[in-house]
Write an enzyme that holds these catalytic residues in place. Structure first.
Site, PDB file in Angstrom:
ATOM      1  N   SER A   1      83.811 -32.360  21.669  1.00 23.69           N
ATOM      2  CA  SER A   1      84.164 -32.767  23.036  1.00 23.69           C
ATOM      3  C   SER A   1      84.518 -34.244  23.034  1.00 23.69           C
ATOM      4  O   SER A   1      83.966 -35.013  22.229  1.00 23.69           O
ATOM      5  CB  SER A   1      82.976 -32.538  23.977  1.00 23.69           C
ATOM      6  OG  SER A   1      83.206 -33.187  25.212  1.00 23.69           O
TER       7      SER A   1
ATOM      8  N   TYR B   1      74.355 -33.682  26.033  1.00 23.48           N
ATOM      9  CA  TYR B   1      75.584 -32.957  25.663  1.00 23.48           C
ATOM     10  C   TYR B   1      76.429 -33.805  24.711  1.00 23.48           C
ATOM     11  O   TYR B   1      76.902 -33.325  23.676  1.00 23.48           O
ATOM     12  CB  TYR B   1      76.372 -32.604  26.922  1.00 23.48           C
ATOM     13  CG  TYR B   1      77.660 -31.845  26.659  1.00 23.48           C
ATOM     14  CD1 TYR B   1      77.644 -30.500  26.319  1.00 23.48           C
ATOM     15  CD2 TYR B   1      78.897 -32.487  26.758  1.00 23.48           C
ATOM     16  CE1 TYR B   1      78.820 -29.805  26.083  1.00 23.48           C
ATOM     17  CE2 TYR B   1      80.087 -31.799  26.532  1.00 23.48           C
ATOM     18  CZ  TYR B   1      80.040 -30.452  26.193  1.00 23.48           C
ATOM     19  OH  TYR B   1      81.203 -29.767  25.947  1.00 23.48           O
TER      20      TYR B   1
END
Ligand code: NDP
Length: 249
Positions: free
Chosen positions: A144, A158
């Site tokens: 990501s 995350y």
């Protein structure tokens, strides 16, 4: 579409929905036989399999929880038994859990499970596939853009999971390089899926953060995966490729 992947067998974890499903469809369109895994969406996974089979290649779905290394090892074994070989692993399964550190409302158990799925699941899959991959093999993980940047509060865990994937990728590139196997990570920007709908409450700030001013489509991530999986990417390894509309520019 080319048929550059004809004769190859690919496994896409988390192939029942979103980015993983688009990757599975694209690899099949490029000629690969494709296995997908899922955690809960058996019906959606079966629909993806039927769609892929209609394009003339073999496909199968397998239930395997990425948080459980034994299930992941069983998944790799089952795919090899079904298809006879495995050439391409795409680690796409993932979850996104938000929670600022120290906030009493933050669900720490969910954050720990996120670590198990996003990092543990990727490591388990790569360890299990290592004995099966041959020269020309490919490992592609979906990281990501938040693995590189932390633009908002609440995403520390995350972000850390996705930074770990990029770090694993560099190390594994060294480990697999002598065997002629490449290992790369794609870092998507905001992509319109169940995880991150383009009409969601948090969408406008994400759009504004990209240079192109829009969400990406799952197919735009799949196109980059297809490139990295194919013969034209033979000299790319250990790389982290942003496919993010300029989010990390
Ligand atoms: P979705 O939530 O739309 O789909 C997630 C997929 O992962 C589903 O197939 C789901 O299976 C599977 N999955 C979730 N948990 C597990 C588990 N424990 N074991 C096995 N499979 C599991 O997510 P996206 O398609 O948006 O995300 C795909 C990847 O891309 C993730 O790694 C995510 O972090 C990353 N990403 C996404 C971005 C975005 O904006 N959408 C941006 C940057 C990165 P099931 O259907 O059975 O639940």
């Amino acid at each position: 579409m080319s048929r550059a992947l004809q004769g190859k067998v690919a496994l896409v974890t988390g192939g029942s929905r979103g980015i993983g499903a688009a990757i599975a469809r694209r690899l099949a369109a490029d000629g690969a036989d494709v296995a997908i895994s899922y955690a809960a969406s058996a019906d959606l996974a079966q629909a993806v399999v039927r769609e892929i089979e209609a394009s003339g290649v073999r496909a199968a779905s397998f239930k395997a929880d990425q948080a459980d290394a034994a299930q992941v090892a069983g998944l790799i074994k089952a795919v090899v038994e079904r298809f006879g070989r495995l050439d391409i692993l795409v680690n796409s399964a993932g979850v996104s859990v938000i929670g600022p550190v120290g906030d009493p409302a933050t669900d720490v158990t969910a954050l720990d499970r996120q670590l198990a799925v996003n990092v543990g699941g990727v490591a388990a899959a790569v360890r299990a596939i290592a004995p099966h991959l041959k020269k020309g093999g490919r490992i592609i993980s979906i990281g990501s853009g938040l693995g590189t940047r932390a633009p908002w509060p609440g995403f520390a865990d995350y972000s850390a999971t996705k930074a770990a994937v990029a770090a694993f990728t560099r190390g594994w590139a060294r480990d697999f390089g002598p065997k002629g196997i490449t290992v790369n990570t794609i870092q998507p920007g905001p992509i319109d899926t169940d995880m991150n709908p383009a009409d969601g409450a948090f969408a406008e700030i994400q759009k504004a953060g990209t240079a192109l001013g829009r969400f990406g489509k799952p197919e735009e991530i799949a196109a980059a995966v297809a490139f990295l999986a194919g013969p034209d990417a033979a000299y790319i390894t250990g790389a982290t490729l942003d496919v993010d509309g300029g989010f990390n520019a």
